[in-house]
Scaffold this motif. Structure first.
Motif, PDB file in Angstrom:
ATOM      1  N   TYR A   1       0.859  -1.186   0.000  1.00 39.48           N
ATOM      2  CA  TYR A   1       0.000   0.000   0.000  1.00 39.48           C
ATOM      3  C   TYR A   1       0.896   1.238   0.000  1.00 39.48           C
ATOM      4  CZ  TYR A   1      -4.060  -2.913   0.907  1.00 39.48           C
ATOM      5  OH  TYR A   1      -5.067  -3.828   0.791  1.00 39.48           O
TER       6      TYR A   1
ATOM      7  N   HIS B   1      -4.584   4.018   7.398  1.00 37.93           N
ATOM      8  CA  HIS B   1      -5.013   2.742   7.998  1.00 37.93           C
ATOM      9  C   HIS B   1      -4.747   2.729   9.500  1.00 37.93           C
ATOM     10  CE1 HIS B   1      -4.279  -1.424   9.424  1.00 37.93           C
ATOM     11  NE2 HIS B   1      -5.368  -1.697   8.732  1.00 37.93           N
ATOM     12  N   TRP B   2      -3.512   3.124   9.897  1.00 38.36           N
ATOM     13  CA  TRP B   2      -3.151   2.990  11.314  1.00 38.36           C
ATOM     14  C   TRP B   2      -3.771   4.087  12.173  1.00 38.36           C
ATOM     15  CZ3 TRP B   2      -2.155  -1.613  12.712  1.00 38.36           C
ATOM     16  CH2 TRP B   2      -1.564  -2.496  11.815  1.00 38.36           C
TER      17      TRP B   2
ATOM     18  N   ARG C   1      -9.493   8.478   2.915  1.00 35.56           N
ATOM     19  CA  ARG C   1      -9.007   7.124   2.687  1.00 35.56           C
ATOM     20  C   ARG C   1      -9.681   6.474   1.487  1.00 35.56           C
ATOM     21  NH1 ARG C   1      -8.702   2.289   7.025  1.00 35.56           N
ATOM     22  NH2 ARG C   1      -7.744   0.781   5.630  1.00 35.56           N
TER      23      ARG C   1
ATOM     24  N   ARG D   1      -7.971   5.119  -1.868  1.00 32.68           N
ATOM     25  CA  ARG D   1      -8.169   3.752  -2.354  1.00 32.68           C
ATOM     26  C   ARG D   1      -8.569   3.763  -3.824  1.00 32.68           C
ATOM     27  NH1 ARG D   1      -8.885  -1.123  -3.632  1.00 32.68           N
ATOM     28  NH2 ARG D   1      -9.171  -2.738  -2.051  1.00 32.68           N
TER      29      ARG D   1
ATOM     30  N   HIS E   1     -13.047  -6.374   3.672  1.00 31.46           N
ATOM     31  CA  HIS E   1     -12.501  -5.013   3.551  1.00 31.46           C
ATOM     32  C   HIS E   1     -13.578  -4.041   3.086  1.00 31.46           C
ATOM     33  CE1 HIS E   1      -8.093  -6.616   3.143  1.00 31.46           C
ATOM     34  NE2 HIS E   1      -8.567  -6.683   4.364  1.00 31.46           N
TER      35      HIS E   1
ATOM     36  N   TYR F   1     -14.880  -0.766   5.196  1.00 26.34           N
ATOM     37  CA  TYR F   1     -14.957   0.590   4.634  1.00 26.34           C
ATOM     38  C   TYR F   1     -16.376   1.142   4.788  1.00 26.34           C
ATOM     39  CZ  TYR F   1     -10.412   1.128   2.224  1.00 26.34           C
ATOM     40  OH  TYR F   1      -9.092   1.301   1.929  1.00 26.34           O
TER      41      TYR F   1
ATOM     42  N   ILE G   1     -17.458   1.686   8.578  1.00 28.05           N
ATOM     43  CA  ILE G   1     -16.730   2.727   9.305  1.00 28.05           C
ATOM     44  C   ILE G   1     -17.002   4.102   8.698  1.00 28.05           C
ATOM     45  CG2 ILE G   1     -14.390   3.512   9.906  1.00 28.05           C
ATOM     46  CD1 ILE G   1     -13.972   0.420  10.424  1.00 28.05           C
TER      47      ILE G   1
ATOM     48  N   HIS H   1     -10.530  -9.520  11.323  1.00 23.72           N
ATOM     49  CA  HIS H   1      -9.502  -8.851  10.518  1.00 23.72           C
ATOM     50  C   HIS H   1      -8.126  -8.945  11.190  1.00 23.72           C
ATOM     51  CE1 HIS H   1      -7.832  -5.760   7.870  1.00 23.72           C
ATOM     52  NE2 HIS H   1      -7.410  -5.100   8.930  1.00 23.72           N
ATOM     53  N   ILE H   2      -8.079  -8.659  12.496  1.00 20.68           N
ATOM     54  CA  ILE H   2      -6.797  -8.676  13.208  1.00 20.68           C
ATOM     55  C   ILE H   2      -6.276 -10.118  13.288  1.00 20.68           C
ATOM     56  CG2 ILE H   2      -5.656  -8.248  15.435  1.00 20.68           C
ATOM     57  CD1 ILE H   2      -7.470  -5.811  15.800  1.00 20.68           C
TER      58      ILE H   2
ATOM     59  N   ALA I   1      -4.830 -10.937   9.931  1.00 16.46           N
ATOM     60  CA  ALA I   1      -3.570 -10.216   9.687  1.00 16.46           C
ATOM     61  C   ALA I   1      -2.432 -10.862  10.469  1.00 16.46           C
ATOM     62  CB  ALA I   1      -3.725  -8.745  10.081  1.00 16.46           C
TER      63      ALA I   1
ATOM     64  N   VAL J   1       1.866 -10.546   3.686  1.00 14.69           N
ATOM     65  CA  VAL J   1       0.627  -9.772   3.613  1.00 14.69           C
ATOM     66  C   VAL J   1       0.571  -8.719   4.733  1.00 14.69           C
ATOM     67  CG1 VAL J   1      -1.904  -9.893   3.872  1.00 14.69           C
ATOM     68  CG2 VAL J   1      -0.736 -11.431   2.301  1.00 14.69           C
ATOM     69  N   LEU J   2       1.073  -9.062   5.929  1.00 12.62           N
ATOM     70  CA  LEU J   2       1.091  -8.087   7.031  1.00 12.62           C
ATOM     71  C   LEU J   2       2.004  -6.915   6.681  1.00 12.62           C
ATOM     72  CD1 LEU J   2       0.179  -7.325   9.891  1.00 12.62           C
ATOM     73  CD2 LEU J   2       2.000  -8.731  10.805  1.00 12.62           C
TER      74      LEU J   2
ATOM     75  N   ARG K   1       2.587  -5.621   3.875  1.00  5.68           N
ATOM     76  CA  ARG K   1       2.022  -4.723   2.861  1.00  5.68           C
ATOM     77  C   ARG K   1       1.424  -3.474   3.488  1.00  5.68           C
ATOM     78  NH1 ARG K   1      -0.575  -7.666  -1.479  1.00  5.68           N
ATOM     79  NH2 ARG K   1      -2.623  -7.039  -0.783  1.00  5.68           N
ATOM     80  N   MET K   2       0.979  -3.610   4.760  1.00  6.79           N
ATOM     81  CA  MET K   2       0.363  -2.472   5.433  1.00  6.79           C
ATOM     82  C   MET K   2       1.315  -1.886   6.471  1.00  6.79           C
ATOM     83  SD  MET K   2      -2.207  -0.650   5.178  1.00  6.79           S
ATOM     84  CE  MET K   2      -3.822  -1.161   4.571  1.00  6.79           C
TER      85      MET K   2
HETATM   86  C1  HEM Z   1      -3.770  -4.703  15.033  1.00  5.29           C
HETATM   87  C2  HEM Z   1      -4.649  -4.240  14.178  1.00  5.29           C
HETATM   88  C3  HEM Z   1      -4.616  -4.375  12.678  1.00  5.29           C
HETATM   89  C4  HEM Z   1      -3.747  -5.051  11.864  1.00  5.29           C
HETATM   90  C5  HEM Z   1      -2.558  -5.916  12.253  1.00  5.29           C
HETATM   91  C6  HEM Z   1      -4.165  -4.810  10.497  1.00  5.29           C
HETATM   92  C7  HEM Z   1      -3.539  -5.274   9.361  1.00  5.29           C
HETATM   93  C8  HEM Z   1      -3.925  -5.052   8.069  1.00  5.29           C
HETATM   94  C9  HEM Z   1      -3.225  -5.526   6.891  1.00  5.29           C
HETATM   95  C10 HEM Z   1      -1.950  -6.354   6.896  1.00  5.29           C
HETATM   96  C11 HEM Z   1      -3.928  -5.137   5.795  1.00  5.29           C
HETATM   97  C12 HEM Z   1      -3.571  -5.393   4.326  1.00  5.29           C
HETATM   98  C13 HEM Z   1      -4.325  -6.611   3.846  1.00  5.29           C
HETATM   99  C14 HEM Z   1      -4.017  -6.852   2.399  1.00  5.29           C
HETATM  100  O1  HEM Z   1      -2.894  -6.666   1.966  1.00  5.29           O
HETATM  101  O2  HEM Z   1      -4.949  -7.218   1.662  1.00  5.29           O
HETATM  102  C15 HEM Z   1      -5.080  -4.397   6.260  1.00  5.29           C
HETATM  103  C16 HEM Z   1      -6.045  -3.838   5.446  1.00  5.29           C
HETATM  104  C17 HEM Z   1      -7.166  -3.197   5.905  1.00  5.29           C
HETATM  105  N1  HEM Z   1      -7.443  -2.899   7.235  1.00  5.29           N
HETATM  106 FE1  HEM Z   1      -6.383  -3.429   8.866  1.00  5.29          FE
HETATM  107  N2  HEM Z   1      -5.294  -4.021  10.513  1.00  5.29           N
HETATM  108  C18 HEM Z   1      -5.588  -3.730  11.832  1.00  5.29           C
HETATM  109  C19 HEM Z   1      -6.625  -2.978  12.293  1.00  5.29           C
HETATM  110  C20 HEM Z   1      -7.630  -2.478  11.486  1.00  5.29           C
HETATM  111  C21 HEM Z   1      -8.792  -1.789  11.989  1.00  5.29           C
HETATM  112  C22 HEM Z   1      -9.092  -1.496  13.462  1.00  5.29           C
HETATM  113  C23 HEM Z   1      -9.546  -1.467  10.892  1.00  5.29           C
HETATM  114  C24 HEM Z   1     -10.840  -0.731  10.844  1.00  5.29           C
HETATM  115  C25 HEM Z   1     -11.021   0.358  11.470  1.00  5.29           C
HETATM  116  C26 HEM Z   1      -8.857  -1.944   9.703  1.00  5.29           C
HETATM  117  C27 HEM Z   1      -9.310  -1.800   8.414  1.00  5.29           C
HETATM  118  C28 HEM Z   1      -8.679  -2.268   7.279  1.00  5.29           C
HETATM  119  C29 HEM Z   1      -9.195  -2.149   5.918  1.00  5.29           C
HETATM  120  C30 HEM Z   1     -10.528  -1.502   5.507  1.00  5.29           C
HETATM  121  C31 HEM Z   1      -8.249  -2.728   5.068  1.00  5.29           C
HETATM  122  C32 HEM Z   1      -8.336  -2.854   3.537  1.00  5.29           C
HETATM  123  C33 HEM Z   1      -7.433  -1.830   2.923  1.00  5.29           C
HETATM  124  C34 HEM Z   1      -7.602  -1.719   1.433  1.00  5.29           C
HETATM  125  O3  HEM Z   1      -7.628  -2.730   0.715  1.00  5.29           O
HETATM  126  O4  HEM Z   1      -7.723  -0.569   0.975  1.00  5.29           O
HETATM  127  N3  HEM Z   1      -7.702  -2.549  10.108  1.00  5.29           N
HETATM  128  N4  HEM Z   1      -5.060  -4.360   7.647  1.00  5.29           N
END
Ligand code: HEM
Ligand code: HEM
Length: 177
Positions: free
Chosen positions: A8, A16-17, A63, A67, A91, A95, A98, A156-157, A160, A171-172, A174-175
């Motif tokens: 990303y 995201h964070w 965001r 995207r 995902h 979106y 939220i 989701h968590i 990940a 994959v982790l 990537r973000m």
């Molecule tokens: C410890 C907490 C979290 C971790 C480790 C984490 C990790 C990740 C990772 C690795 C991805 C990328 C997945 C991919 O490559 O397809 C991702 C995507 C995403 N995360 Fe998280 N996430 C966390 C918390 C959250 C929270 C709290 C939300 C919502 C508020 C969230 C919403 C999203 C969304 C919507 C995507 C899709 C992004 C996109 O494709 O545009 N995440 N997350």
């Protein structure tokens, strides 16, 4: 741009964070409100919850724009199709929910009617007119949506962390920065 980069963009990572932190905070503060007696602390937590929620709405609009402009990196080759589908659906739901959650909170609070101070800077204008019955219904929706969001975030968590520490497939990262 889908699939043309491995990670990303930095803008998407920062958003995201920031949003992840703010949403977890808003869920915790919102749930805590139920257990507090009326008083100064509860009022401050209300104000903090409402302002954080409005901030999330602003960040989510940025965001979604990011995207649309930058897309998402392609998943690793060999990712089973059910996992691609599961990631896509979850995902998309994150979106959508939220984005909708703060709008419902904003409408419910406007209808109550109660003020929405934004970190002491200004008051957010009411979204709709006063209507106590409608406010009650919207807060009910806000409550149910909170539970659905909590469940989605837990899944989701877990997914990940499983990618990061069990499958170690990048994959982790990537973000991550
Ligand atoms: C410890 C907490 C979290 C971790 C480790 C984490 C990790 C990740 C990772 C690795 C991805 C990328 C997945 C991919 O490559 O397809 C991702 C995507 C995403 N995360 Fe998280 N996430 C966390 C918390 C959250 C929270 C709290 C939300 C919502 C508020 C969230 C919403 C999203 C969304 C919507 C995507 C899709 C992004 C996109 O494709 O545009 N995440 N997350
Ligand atoms: C993503 C953003 C948001 C999340 C995750 C969130 C989450 C929550 C949760 C979990 C609750 C507790 C529900 C219950 O147990 O009854 C709650 C309550 C509440 N939220 Fe939000 N909220 C968000 C945005 C907002 C916004 C933008 C506003 C207003 C501008 C708002 C106003 C309120 C109020 C006033 C309550 C208390 C309702 C009551 O006293 O019954 N929320 N929120």
């Amino acid at each position: 741009m889908d699939g043309t980069q491995e990670r990303y963009t930095i803008i998407q990572k920062v958003l995201h964070w920031l949003i992840a932190l703010a949403v977890i905070g808003a869920l915790a503060a919102g749930s805590l409100l139920d257990f507090l007696d009326n008083g100064a602390f509860k009022n401050q937590l209300y104000a903090l919850h409402k302002a954080t929620g409005m901030l999330i709405l602003g960040l989510m609009i940025l965001r979604i724009a990011a995207r649309i402009v930058f897309g998402a990196p392609a998943l690793p080759i060999g990712t089973p199709s059910w996992q691609r589908a599961a990631a896509g659906v979850s995902h998309f739901l994150l979106y959508a929910l939220i984005l909708a959650m703060p709008i419902v909170g904003w409408a419910a609070t406007s209808a109550f009617p109660a003020p929405i101070p934004f970190f002491g800077l200004f008051d957010v204008p009411a979204l709709i007119g006063a209507d106590r019955d409608l406010s009650k219904q919207l807060f009910w929706v806000h409550d149910i949506m909170g539970k659905v969001i909590l469940a989605l975030i837990a899944i989701h968590i877990a997914a990940a962390l499983q990618h990061g520490f069990s499958r170690k497939d990048g994959v982790l990262r990537r973000m991550w920065f």
